[in-house]
Design a protein around this motif. Structure first.
Motif, short mmCIF file in Angstrom:
data_model
loop_
_atom_site.label_atom_id
_atom_site.label_comp_id
_atom_site.label_asym_id
_atom_site.label_seq_id
_atom_site.Cartn_x
_atom_site.Cartn_y
_atom_site.Cartn_z
N VAL A 1 0.82 -1.24 0.05
CA VAL A 1 0.11 0.16 -0.18
C VAL A 1 1.02 1.34 0.05
CG1 VAL A 1 -2.02 -1.21 1.35
CG2 VAL A 1 -0.01 -0.07 2.47
N GLU A 2 0.09 2.49 -0.40
CA GLU A 2 0.85 3.64 -0.37
C GLU A 2 0.41 4.40 0.87
OE1 GLU A 2 1.53 7.75 -2.95
OE2 GLU A 2 0.69 6.05 -3.98
N ASN A 3 1.18 5.13 1.63
CA ASN A 3 0.55 5.80 2.75
C ASN A 3 0.41 7.34 2.47
OD1 ASN A 3 3.59 5.91 3.39
ND2 ASN A 3 2.63 7.50 4.77
N ARG B 1 2.20 -6.17 4.09
CA ARG B 1 3.68 -6.45 4.16
C ARG B 1 4.51 -5.59 3.86
NH1 ARG B 1 4.63 -11.86 4.90
NH2 ARG B 1 6.57 -11.26 5.48
N GLU B 2 4.09 -4.63 2.94
CA GLU B 2 5.03 -3.29 2.40
C GLU B 2 4.21 -2.19 2.37
OE1 GLU B 2 8.17 -3.81 2.09
OE2 GLU B 2 8.02 -6.03 2.18
N ILE B 3 4.72 -1.10 2.98
CA ILE B 3 4.10 0.23 2.80
C ILE B 3 5.14 1.23 1.99
CG2 ILE B 3 3.32 2.35 4.05
CD1 ILE B 3 2.75 0.63 6.35
N VAL B 4 4.51 1.76 1.04
CA VAL B 4 5.40 2.80 0.19
C VAL B 4 4.96 4.03 0.50
CG1 VAL B 4 6.11 3.31 -2.13
CG2 VAL B 4 5.74 1.06 -1.48
N TYR C 1 10.99 7.95 -3.36
CA TYR C 1 10.08 6.62 -2.86
C TYR C 1 10.99 6.12 -1.63
CZ TYR C 1 8.11 6.79 -7.33
OH TYR C 1 7.25 7.11 -8.30
N MET C 2 10.14 5.67 -0.84
CA MET C 2 10.61 5.26 0.63
C MET C 2 9.73 3.97 0.85
SD MET C 2 11.31 8.53 2.97
CE MET C 2 12.72 7.63 3.83
N GLN C 3 10.28 3.06 1.35
CA GLN C 3 9.45 1.71 1.88
C GLN C 3 9.84 1.10 3.23
OE1 GLN C 3 10.40 -1.11 -1.21
NE2 GLN C 3 9.15 -2.73 -0.34
N LYS C 4 8.81 0.63 3.74
CA LYS C 4 8.87 -0.26 5.15
C LYS C 4 8.25 -1.73 4.78
CE LYS C 4 7.63 0.14 10.05
NZ LYS C 4 9.22 -0.05 10.38
#
Length: 205
Positions: free
Chosen positions: A110-112, A143-146, A187-190
């Motif tokens: 997902v994107e926050n 599982r992933e936040i962008v 672009y940052m990702q967690k």
């Protein structure tokens, strides 16, 4: 009366008659799921950034109908949409996640987005909202936040995401144009670890 004279005369009064400065009220809020009634406040917060900043590349203010449609869409998908509200019920800021793309293979990503009202900036609210979003996403099995962040005027957002474990994974230059200048994106990702199932066995000391 001059300010110095006022201060001198004030000191001559008995202590119980002196006007004391009012203590600063504590900044308090509650984070809860957004409801449709929050849409007007959310719209006003977002439209401030549309007309006054480059943290969003939107150039036209959003209408109530657009935000209502977005709210309904995220509700239908079951994705978190949170607001921080004051004790009086005013929306101070909001945050939500949306699908990274419409393709089913990206369903765990997902994107926050987080936006704060001007009176609520610099008080730790952005961090609280992002932490709450991360926790809500983890509970859903995401599982992933962008985060896609403007490379101009959003330094505080980059720093906030870094503090909460997001890492920069790429940049695109000159992909946006607003207020007569070219803008890029960061672009940052967690990565989120899955929630561990709780054991029903109780430990005895």
């Amino acid at each position: 009366m001059l300010e110095e004279e006022y201060d001198r005369d004030r000191r001559r009064l008995p202590r119980h008659l002196r006007r004391q400065p009012e203590p600063e009220r504590p900044f308090t809020y509650e984070i809860r799921p957004a409801v449709r009634g929050d849409v007007p406040d959310i719209r006003e917060i977002y439209n401030y950034y549309v007309t006054n900043s480059v943290v969003t590349f939107d150039e036209k203010r959003w209408t109530h109908a657009q935000w209502a449609d977005k709210f309904d869409h995220l509700q239908k998908l079951g994705l978190p949409f949170l607001v921080a509200v004051s004790p009086s019920g005013q929306v101070l800021g909001y945050g939500y996640v949306s699908p990274w793309t419409g393709k089913s293979g990206y369903r765990y990503t997902v994107e926050n987005s987080i936006y704060l009202g001007q009176a609520a900036t610099g008080k730790g609210l952005g961090r609280a909202l992002l932490e709450a979003l991360i926790d809500a996403c983890r509970q859903l099995g995401i599982r992933e936040i962008v985060a896609v962040i403007s490379d101009r005027g959003a330094e505080a957002s980059v720093a906030l995401h870094e503090r909460l474990g997001f890492v920069e994974v790429g940049r695109m230059g000159r992909v946006g144009f607003k207020f007569g200048r070219w803008l890029g994106t960061i672009y940052m990702q967690k990565h989120l670890e899955p929630v561990k199932k709780r054991s029903f066995l109780r430990r005895r000391d």
